[in-house]
Design an enzyme around this catalytic site. Structure first.
Site, PDB file in Angstrom:
ATOM      1  N   GLU A 146      24.021  21.776  -4.211  1.00  0.00           N
ATOM      2  CA  GLU A 146      24.611  23.020  -3.715  1.00  0.00           C
ATOM      3  C   GLU A 146      26.090  22.874  -3.395  1.00  0.00           C
ATOM      4  O   GLU A 146      26.879  23.797  -3.587  1.00  0.00           O
ATOM      5  CB  GLU A 146      23.859  23.505  -2.467  1.00  0.00           C
ATOM      6  N   GLU A 158      14.256  21.917  -2.586  1.00  0.00           N
ATOM      7  CA  GLU A 158      13.911  22.437  -1.242  1.00  0.00           C
ATOM      8  C   GLU A 158      12.481  22.976  -1.227  1.00  0.00           C
ATOM      9  O   GLU A 158      11.752  22.800  -0.251  1.00  0.00           O
ATOM     10  CB  GLU A 158      14.918  23.511  -0.827  1.00  0.00           C
ATOM     11  N   GLY A 207      17.466  24.623  -4.655  1.00  0.00           N
ATOM     12  CA  GLY A 207      16.295  25.305  -4.114  1.00  0.00           C
ATOM     13  C   GLY A 207      15.001  24.760  -4.697  1.00  0.00           C
ATOM     14  O   GLY A 207      13.940  24.841  -4.059  1.00  0.00           O
ATOM     15  N   ALA A 219      17.917  27.903  -7.034  1.00  0.00           N
ATOM     16  CA  ALA A 219      18.100  29.355  -6.922  1.00  0.00           C
ATOM     17  C   ALA A 219      18.756  29.862  -8.207  1.00  0.00           C
ATOM     18  O   ALA A 219      19.458  29.111  -8.886  1.00  0.00           O
ATOM     19  CB  ALA A 219      18.981  29.663  -5.728  1.00  0.00           C
TER      20      ALA A 219
END
Ligand SMILES: CC/C=C/CC(=O)SCCNC(=O)CCNC(=O)[C@H](O)C(C)(C)COP(=O)(O)OP(=O)(O)OC[C@H]1O[C@@H](n2cnc3c(N)ncnc32)[C@H](O)[C@@H]1OP(=O)(O)O
Length: 717
Positions: free
Chosen positions: A123, A103, A100, A61
């Site tokens: 994270e 992910e 992310g 992210a």
């Protein structure tokens, strides 16, 4: 953004494009959503590959977006939509797949990577959990035990390890995108149900509850007070015990709490601070982007005590040839035995091959004549260091960089005895030097940009977080430590015990309180410095005021009683014997403190943990403001990185200057004024910079650099 292209043979290629790490910004997420729709709608497309531009899949992210309101398509439904596609989707992972990014790859049906790729769910290091389904999909893919390890530590794994764990389907030394394209073509039309991780059960060991309890107590112990590791374990408990949809609901709830926490802000600030300090600048205008570093291939270390040995190992691990010099035969013999073993151990810990034969040992200073850089690490004594520097100046070839590992002595004085003062800088390592991440690179008024750039680059090669700091007694870290230690000693005089002080600091998040830490590093270190400064020793009157300031002779008296800490088996605590590690409270210390107070007419009072924190931490923070005011540190990020990487400041509290902002500058000023006005608590006079910041409305820490520069231009500081 994300680029869509159709390759021959019915494969759609979606390429993430957001330099430098293809972070999943709102525009990238929108691009992915649009591209996936396009691939779905195109009947000619039978399979899809997602990759990243410039050899990097995705760094996760976009952390910069976390500070503002979120816009664009959210990650969770985007990844669900990819998983639901009825054409095979493969992630072609080159460079990094982190957070992310991984992910997203876990939402794909297949994962194919280059052998040099690095994967992970870091994270937790940003105060978060893998909140885009990672906490539910990864354990379903690799099992609960392995997922707990990866998610609670946030560690990166190599492609080889990821393949072994089952995260990857294939690894190649060639082009990962080409292989992924070829692969999805070959599996087009095959059933995808077993490839959708959300539909799989989570493989768990039989004693799942005891495993989760064990990991929970480990993470609580490892990072005291940190929320994210605890939430990670809770999310994984949900993965192990609940159906996927309920697990996702739990992940969402936990993420919402973490996302808005002060800890997440602090950890994200720490992430960026680490990068800010690499972009160093000096008051002269020289900086990382206008200075050229030399590449060092041959270096020398002078002095093979604890610090010197660690520095030799840190250099050798980079592949640099090291001449390790020690003039005392006994010490040299011991170092020649111990250092190769240290090197082997550390290489093993870092999963590196031991560099062969890069260290040569010598008792002769003459043997450093051919090296490009010398790091002096002799005893912390100015006259000895001056002698070494004079000698080096005559032995080394012109142009050799001369560095000192001093922890606080005047770099300029050392530079003055050489022919090229521009080539002298401090390289202040922290013990153990081959392990600790921090390196203070100390520039004097005459240090050249080239010398600073070279020391900073060398630090980076050694895996250190280098911070360029100005020359003053104690530089940044130890200068701030002084008022902190001073207040801790004053608190003992006033009625606290070492345990009370340590407990308050450990509860705050330090791995060790101040007295436990003094016992570990040895009380004689500070004693010697105070003797050199004329604050204690024969002929100095035993009063509580020295050189015009309140002074606590308590640590001196401990040393005089032979209590030097762990090495003597007794210090502020007692140990099983010399070298013992387990601290137990010692009734001797209680009697010693009571006697001391009685002798000086001090009446013990009850002291709260709040007062302990205020007195110790605000004293340290106040000195941080003085350091910024004096331009010894370029910005608050430099101070915070120093404290997080070198002094055990809890990372989830960002660093002392960030913490000051969190507490509120007005509050810090008010409490400093309060303690300062107390007749027996001097040294807490609030810094001018702190006052000016409060008067300016307490701007956020990210604005302080600009504020300080403006104040300086207008001569307000
Ligand atoms: C629902 C919300 C879910 C969130 C889950 C997440 O994904 S959180 C983010 C997880 N990702 C990470 O933690 C990765 C962070 N980045 C890194 O570890 C490293 O940057 C890297 C990707 C390994 C690359 O390292 P390298 O040493 O090559 O470069 P730098 O670290 O110096 O980075 C270069 C610049 O890129 C910026 N940057 C890196 N990652 C991000 C990111 N995820 N978001 C935004 N910006 C990122 C970094 O700050 C550097 O910027 P400069 O301006 O050049 O300093």
């Amino acid at each position: 953004m994300a680029r869509y292209s159709r390759l021959p043979g019915s494969v759609a290629l979606i390429t993430l494009h957001n330099p430098p790490v293809n972070a999943l910004s709102a525009a990238v997420r929108q691009g992915i959503v649009d591209a996936v729709q396009r691939a779905l709608k195109d009947p000619k497309v039978t399979s899809v590959v997602i990759c990243g531009q410039n050899g990097k899949f995705c760094g996760g992210a976009d952390i910069r977006e976390f500070a503002g309101p979120m816009s664009g398509p959210p990650l969770v439904p985007m990844i669900h939509a990819i998983e639901a596609v009825d054409k095979p989707v493969a992630a072609a992972i080159e460079g990094v797949a982190l957070g992310g990014g991984l992910e997203l790859a876990l939402g794909c049906h297949y994962r194919i990577a280059h052998s040099k790729a690095v994967l992970g769910l870091p994270e937790v290091t940003l105060g978060l959990l893998p909140g885009a389904g990672g906490s539910q999909r990864l354990p379903r893919l690799i099992g609960l035990t392995a997922a707990l390890d990866l998610i609670t530590t946030g560690r990166h794994v190599s492609a080889a390890e990821a393949l072994k764990l089952g995260i990857l389907d294939q690894v190649t030394d060639n082009n990962a995108v080409d292989l992924a394209v070829e692969f999805v073509r070959s599996v087009a039309g095959q059933p995808l149900d077993s490839r959708r991780l959300s539909t799989l059960p989570c493989p768990c060991p039989p004693d799942v509850d005891s495993l989760l309890d064990k990991v929970m107590s480990k993470v609580r112990q490892r990072s005291r007070g940190a929320l994210a590791p605890v939430a990670c374990v809770q999310a994984l408990r949900a993965a192990a015990s609940l159906p996927y949809a309920q697990g996702m609901e739990k992940e969402r709830e936990l993420m919402a709490t973490l996302f808005n926490s002060g800890q997440a802000r602090a950890l994200q600030y720490a992430f960026f601070s680490q990068r800010v300090v690499g972009k160093w600048s000096l008051p002269s205008g020289a900086s990382w982007d206008n200075s050229t570093a030399r590449t060092i291939s041959k270096a020398a270390v002078i002095g093979l005590g604890t610090m010197g040995r660690g520095i030799v190992v840190a250099l050798a691990l980079t592949g640099i040839s090291v001449v390790a010099v020690e003039t005392q035969e006994k010490q040299l013999a011991e170092a020649s035995r111990v250092v190769p073993a240290m090197l082997q151990r550390e290489a093993g810990r870092r999963r590196l091959a031991t560099p062969p034969g890069v260290i040569s040992f010598s008792s002769n200073l003459q043997d450093v004549s051919e090296v490009e850089l010398v790091i002096e690490a002799v005893f912390e004594d100015m006259s000895l260091k001056l002698q070494v520097f004079k000698h080096l100046a005559s032995v080394c070839r012109p142009g050799t960089l001369l560095c000192s590992n001093t922890s606080g002595l005047d770099i300029d004085q050392l530079a003055a005895v050489t022919q090229s003062p521009g080539l002298v800088v401090g390289m202040h390592f922290f013990a153990p030097a081959h392990v600790m991440k921090l390196l203070e690179v100390v520039y004097g008024p005459r240090s050249s940009p080239e010398a600073v750039a070279t020391a900073m680059q060398l630090g980076k090669r050694m895996g250190k977080v280098g911070v360029a700091v100005g020359n003053c007694p104690g530089f940044v870290g130890n200068r701030m430590l002084k008022p902190y230690l001073e207040q801790a000693n004053f608190l003992l005089e006033e009625g606290a015990t070492p345990q009370q002080v340590d407990e308050a600091l450990e509860e705050f998040g330090f791995p060790m309180g101040v007295f436990r830490m003094s016992d570990l590093s040895g009380l004689d270190v500070g004693w010697r410095i105070r003797k050199e400064a004329g604050l204690t020793g024969p002929g100095v009157e035993s009063t509580r005021t020295r050189q015009g300031r309140r002074y606590s002779p308590l640590p001196d008296q401990m040393c005089e009683a032979g209590r030097l800490g762990q090495k003597t088996g007794k210090g502020w605590y007692q140990y099983d014997g010399p070298g013992g590690r387990v601290a137990r409270s010692d009734p001797w210390v209680d009697i010693f403190l009571e006697t001391y107070r009685a002798e000086h007419g001090l009446v013990a009072r009850s002291i709260t943990p709040e007062e302990i924190l205020e007195r110790c931490l605000y004293a340290l923070i106040n000195e941080g403001f003085n350091i910024l005011q004096d331009a010894v540190a370029a910005g608050p990020e430099d101070i915070d990185a120093i404290y997080v990487f070198g002094y055990g400041w809890p990372r989830h509290r960002g660093g002392p200057m960030f913490h000051a902002g969190q507490v509120g500058l007005g509050r810090i000023l008010e409490r400093l004024n309060h303690h300062h006005s107390h007749p027996d608590v001097p040294h807490l006079k609030p810094s001018t910079l702190l006052r000016r910041l409060v008067a300016a409305g307490s701007p956020p820490v990210q604005k302080w650099r600009e504020f300080i520069n403006k104040e300086r231009v207008h001569s307000q500081l």
